[in-house]
Design a protein around this motif. Structure first.
Motif, PDB file in Angstrom:
ATOM      1  N   THR A  71       0.786  -1.194  -0.014  1.00  0.00           N
ATOM      2  CA  THR A  71       0.023   0.106  -0.068  1.00  0.00           C
ATOM      3  C   THR A  71       0.948   1.207  -0.295  1.00  0.00           C
ATOM      4  N   ARG A  72       0.491   2.270  -0.732  1.00  0.00           N
ATOM      5  CA  ARG A  72       1.374   3.596  -0.804  1.00  0.00           C
ATOM      6  C   ARG A  72       1.264   4.104   0.511  1.00  0.00           C
ATOM      7  N   THR A  73       2.449   5.116   0.428  1.00  0.00           N
ATOM      8  CA  THR A  73       2.541   6.026   1.551  1.00  0.00           C
ATOM      9  C   THR A  73       1.619   7.273   1.307  1.00  0.00           C
ATOM     10  N   TYR A  74       1.152   7.900   2.322  1.00  0.00           N
ATOM     11  CA  TYR A  74       0.121   9.110   2.408  1.00  0.00           C
ATOM     12  C   TYR A  74       0.383   9.955   3.436  1.00  0.00           C
ATOM     13  N   GLU A  75      -0.150  11.101   3.468  1.00  0.00           N
ATOM     14  CA  GLU A  75      -0.328  12.016   4.643  1.00  0.00           C
ATOM     15  C   GLU A  75      -1.736  12.447   4.868  1.00  0.00           C
ATOM     16  N   GLY A  76      -2.272  12.475   5.842  1.00  0.00           N
ATOM     17  CA  GLY A  76      -3.361  12.979   6.133  1.00  0.00           C
ATOM     18  C   GLY A  76      -4.653  12.222   5.658  1.00  0.00           C
ATOM     19  N   ASN A  77      -5.932  12.579   5.592  1.00  0.00           N
ATOM     20  CA  ASN A  77      -7.048  12.074   5.054  1.00  0.00           C
ATOM     21  C   ASN A  77      -7.606  12.409   3.680  1.00  0.00           C
ATOM     22  N   GLY A  78      -6.472  12.552   2.910  1.00  0.00           N
ATOM     23  CA  GLY A  78      -6.974  12.821   1.561  1.00  0.00           C
ATOM     24  C   GLY A  78      -7.271  11.872   0.536  1.00  0.00           C
ATOM     25  N   VAL A  79      -6.767  11.966  -0.780  1.00  0.00           N
ATOM     26  CA  VAL A  79      -7.130  11.140  -1.866  1.00  0.00           C
ATOM     27  C   VAL A  79      -6.109  10.092  -1.796  1.00  0.00           C
ATOM     28  N   GLY A  80      -4.724  10.399  -1.139  1.00  0.00           N
ATOM     29  CA  GLY A  80      -3.704   9.299  -1.015  1.00  0.00           C
ATOM     30  C   GLY A  80      -4.195   8.273  -0.014  1.00  0.00           C
ATOM     31  N   ARG A  81      -4.909   8.624   1.016  1.00  0.00           N
ATOM     32  CA  ARG A  81      -5.441   7.514   2.102  1.00  0.00           C
ATOM     33  C   ARG A  81      -6.467   6.701   1.429  1.00  0.00           C
ATOM     34  N   VAL A  82      -7.358   7.535   0.813  1.00  0.00           N
ATOM     35  CA  VAL A  82      -8.418   6.457  -0.103  1.00  0.00           C
ATOM     36  C   VAL A  82      -7.836   5.647  -0.878  1.00  0.00           C
ATOM     37  N   LEU A  83      -6.734   5.931  -1.970  1.00  0.00           N
ATOM     38  CA  LEU A  83      -6.169   5.038  -2.665  1.00  0.00           C
ATOM     39  C   LEU A  83      -5.418   3.942  -2.094  1.00  0.00           C
ATOM     40  N   SER A  84      -5.170   4.059  -0.653  1.00  0.00           N
ATOM     41  CA  SER A  84      -4.285   3.131  -0.083  1.00  0.00           C
ATOM     42  C   SER A  84      -5.476   2.086   0.077  1.00  0.00           C
ATOM     43  N   MET A  85      -6.588   2.637   0.657  1.00  0.00           N
ATOM     44  CA  MET A  85      -7.562   1.647   1.012  1.00  0.00           C
ATOM     45  C   MET A  85      -7.919   0.627   0.078  1.00  0.00           C
ATOM     46  N   VAL A  86      -8.256   1.365  -1.224  1.00  0.00           N
ATOM     47  CA  VAL A  86      -8.353   0.722  -2.422  1.00  0.00           C
ATOM     48  C   VAL A  86      -7.437  -0.459  -2.840  1.00  0.00           C
ATOM     49  N   GLU A  87      -6.151   0.075  -2.798  1.00  0.00           N
ATOM     50  CA  GLU A  87      -5.040  -0.845  -2.951  1.00  0.00           C
ATOM     51  C   GLU A  87      -5.149  -2.123  -2.154  1.00  0.00           C
ATOM     52  N   PHE A  88      -5.187  -1.868  -0.654  1.00  0.00           N
ATOM     53  CA  PHE A  88      -5.244  -3.024   0.428  1.00  0.00           C
ATOM     54  C   PHE A  88      -6.578  -3.927   0.171  1.00  0.00           C
ATOM     55  N   VAL A  89      -7.691  -3.464  -0.138  1.00  0.00           N
ATOM     56  CA  VAL A  89      -8.922  -4.298  -0.423  1.00  0.00           C
ATOM     57  C   VAL A  89      -8.770  -4.846  -1.724  1.00  0.00           C
ATOM     58  N   GLY A  90      -8.368  -4.282  -2.841  1.00  0.00           N
ATOM     59  CA  GLY A  90      -8.295  -4.734  -4.246  1.00  0.00           C
ATOM     60  C   GLY A  90      -7.166  -5.935  -4.027  1.00  0.00           C
ATOM     61  N   ARG A  91      -6.112  -5.353  -3.509  1.00  0.00           N
ATOM     62  CA  ARG A  91      -4.979  -6.546  -3.704  1.00  0.00           C
ATOM     63  C   ARG A  91      -5.367  -7.828  -2.874  1.00  0.00           C
ATOM     64  N   GLY A  92      -5.893  -7.783  -1.561  1.00  0.00           N
ATOM     65  CA  GLY A  92      -6.499  -8.803  -1.002  1.00  0.00           C
ATOM     66  C   GLY A  92      -7.626  -9.835  -1.575  1.00  0.00           C
ATOM     67  N   TRP A  93      -8.349  -8.888  -2.219  1.00  0.00           N
ATOM     68  CA  TRP A  93      -9.413  -9.581  -2.774  1.00  0.00           C
ATOM     69  C   TRP A  93      -8.938 -10.707  -4.006  1.00  0.00           C
ATOM     70  N   LEU A  94      -7.918  -9.989  -4.802  1.00  0.00           N
ATOM     71  CA  LEU A  94      -7.191 -10.788  -5.950  1.00  0.00           C
ATOM     72  C   LEU A  94      -6.294 -11.981  -5.288  1.00  0.00           C
ATOM     73  N   ALA A  95      -5.834 -11.572  -4.114  1.00  0.00           N
ATOM     74  CA  ALA A  95      -4.955 -12.870  -3.527  1.00  0.00           C
ATOM     75  C   ALA A  95      -5.926 -13.558  -2.561  1.00  0.00           C
ATOM     76  N   ALA A  96      -7.183 -13.748  -2.499  1.00  0.00           N
ATOM     77  CA  ALA A  96      -8.178 -14.086  -1.573  1.00  0.00           C
ATOM     78  C   ALA A  96      -7.922 -15.855  -1.775  1.00  0.00           C
ATOM     79  N   ALA A  97      -7.901 -16.321  -2.917  1.00  0.00           N
ATOM     80  CA  ALA A  97      -7.884 -17.623  -3.339  1.00  0.00           C
ATOM     81  C   ALA A  97      -6.576 -18.336  -2.544  1.00  0.00           C
ATOM     82  N   ARG A  98      -5.290 -17.447  -3.050  1.00  0.00           N
ATOM     83  CA  ARG A  98      -4.142 -18.145  -2.446  1.00  0.00           C
ATOM     84  C   ARG A  98      -4.169 -18.079  -0.806  1.00  0.00           C
ATOM     85  N   ILE A  99      -4.600 -17.030  -0.485  1.00  0.00           N
ATOM     86  CA  ILE A  99      -4.674 -16.809   1.105  1.00  0.00           C
ATOM     87  C   ILE A  99      -5.192 -17.838   1.583  1.00  0.00           C
TER      88      ILE A  99
END
Length: 408
Positions: A71-99
């Protein structure tokens, strides 16, 4: 039993908060349960992050197995933090079968403060046949709407509301850190069992002696005939520190001094206001957490407060409350909630939130309590924490939820 604990922001004693997943994993290990925590490589809450962690590889972090999603680095509660949420959940969803294949969890917990991780957790649970539990830290999107001023019509708030309902509806149980969340869940027309399991503390961790300078300061105030009301935490308006300073202004002619441990964005503003009011307030600054218990124990009373908010109808479970209660020192409770350990234990001097004059009254009453009353308060507050908020007790309660699908 194997537990998969999904928390984007999970940390550890050496990495920094959030501490709850790691603390639960340590307690469960003593009960023979294996836990893997899946977290993001970056969290704004941690003091140590893991940018070089290889996805899918297990890492021992303070005795608990972690696996990381980039997940990306970010500061504050702006777009960067939202994109990090998308990265975490999206990559987790794609890796779900392996996990699911590699870990074969018996129980999956989604616990990332924001509700989007439920989609990741639901997929892993479905693939592995595991019990699915959604853990509530705060109510999103209600929290960013009420505290952040966001419109309920904002696309992100709408998406959070959809995810929140999906999490409640599609989980086997909802475990809530807040004690009074069930009315909210039922208000959404959802009947999933809700089990409150609050934050906790190791009540036998005594910590370290307070800083010599702090001891000398408090001893000096007592020697001069003054009572001391203490505070430890952030110098923020959310903690109602402005109301506290105003209250101390009402006590400027009384032999009461406030000693504040901590720092924050509004410290200078608070110092200036205290000086303008002639309030007897001393700002001690930061102190190592291990020393705070001993420091607060030397005070005659402690202060905790908040601003009024509909959010507090669902209760509070801040770790600072347990730190305060374990000292046995009388607490001035100006928190705007009827659902907190302080209220349940009935061991504080209550004050109206956002009412400096009433807070001043409560401060005076707390520092002047007779010895017998102080002893009763100390016994009640420490006993409540040991009985209801010891980590070992809470971990066992949580494990009951994870172990018995038919009970939830």
């Amino acid at each position: 039993m194997r537990v998969l604990y999904i928390d984007h922001y999970a940390g550890s004693p050496t990495a920094g908060m959030e501490y709850r997943p790691h603390a639960m994993a340590v307690e469960w290990a003593r009960l023979g349960v294996e836990t893997t925590i899946v977290a993001g490589t970056f969290s704004h809450l941690r003091k140590r992050n893991f940018p070089d962690a290889v996805p899918g590889r297990p890492y021992d972090i303070d005795g608990v197995e972690f696996r990381f999603l980039p997940t990306r680095t970010y500061e504050g509660n702006g777009v960067g933090r939202v994109l990090s949420m998308v990265e975490f959940v999206g990559r987790g969803w794609l890796a779900a079968a392996r996990i699911a294949r590699e870990l074969e969890p018996d129980a999956v917990i989604s616990s990332s403060t924001y509700p989007f991780d439920t989609y990741f957790a639901q997929r892993v649970a479905a693939l592995s046949g595991a019990v699915l539990v959604h853990e509530v830290h705060d109510l999103w999107p209600m929290t960013p709407i009420e505290l952040g001023g966001n419109s309920p019509r904002h696309p992100l708030m709408w998406a959070m509301a959809v995810a929140e309902k999906s999490a409640y509806r599609n989980s086997d149980a909802v475990v809530s850190i807040l004690p009074n969340v069930e009315p909210h869940v039922r208000g959404l027309g959802i009947g999933t069992p809700v089990i409150p399991i609050p934050n906790g503390i190791d009540p036998d961790t005594g910590g370290q002696p307070a800083d010599d300078a702090f001891v000398e300061l408090v001893d000096g105030l007592h020697s001069s005939g003054r009572k001391v009301i203490g505070y430890a935490g952030g110098m923020t308006h959310a903690n109602a520190m402005d109301d506290f300073i105003e209250a101390m202004g009402h006590l400027s002619e009384e032999p009461v001094t406030a000693v504040l441990i901590g720092d924050g964005l509004f410290r200078r503003e608070l110092e200036a206001r205290a000086a303008a009011l002639g309030a007897q307030v001393l700002f001690f600054g930061m102190m190592p957490k291990a020393q705070v218990h001993d420091a607060l124990s030397r005070c005659d009373a402690l202060y905790i407060g908040s601003k009024a908010s509909p959010l507090y109808e669902f209760g509070v479970s801040a770790n600072k409350i347990f730190d305060y209660m374990l000292t046995g020192v009388p607490i001035v409770n100006a928190f705007a909630s009827e659902h907190s350990p302080m209220v349940y234990a009935d061991c504080t001097v209550r004050a109206d939130a956002e009412n400096p004059r009433d807070i001043a009254r409560a401060i005076q009453a707390a520092v002047d309590l007779p010895t017998d009353t102080r002893r009763q308060i100390a016994e009640a507050s420490t006993a409540w924490v040991r009985e209801h908020h010891a980590l070992s007790v809470l971990a066992s309660e949580f494990l009951e939820v994870l172990s018995h699908r038919d009970r939830v």
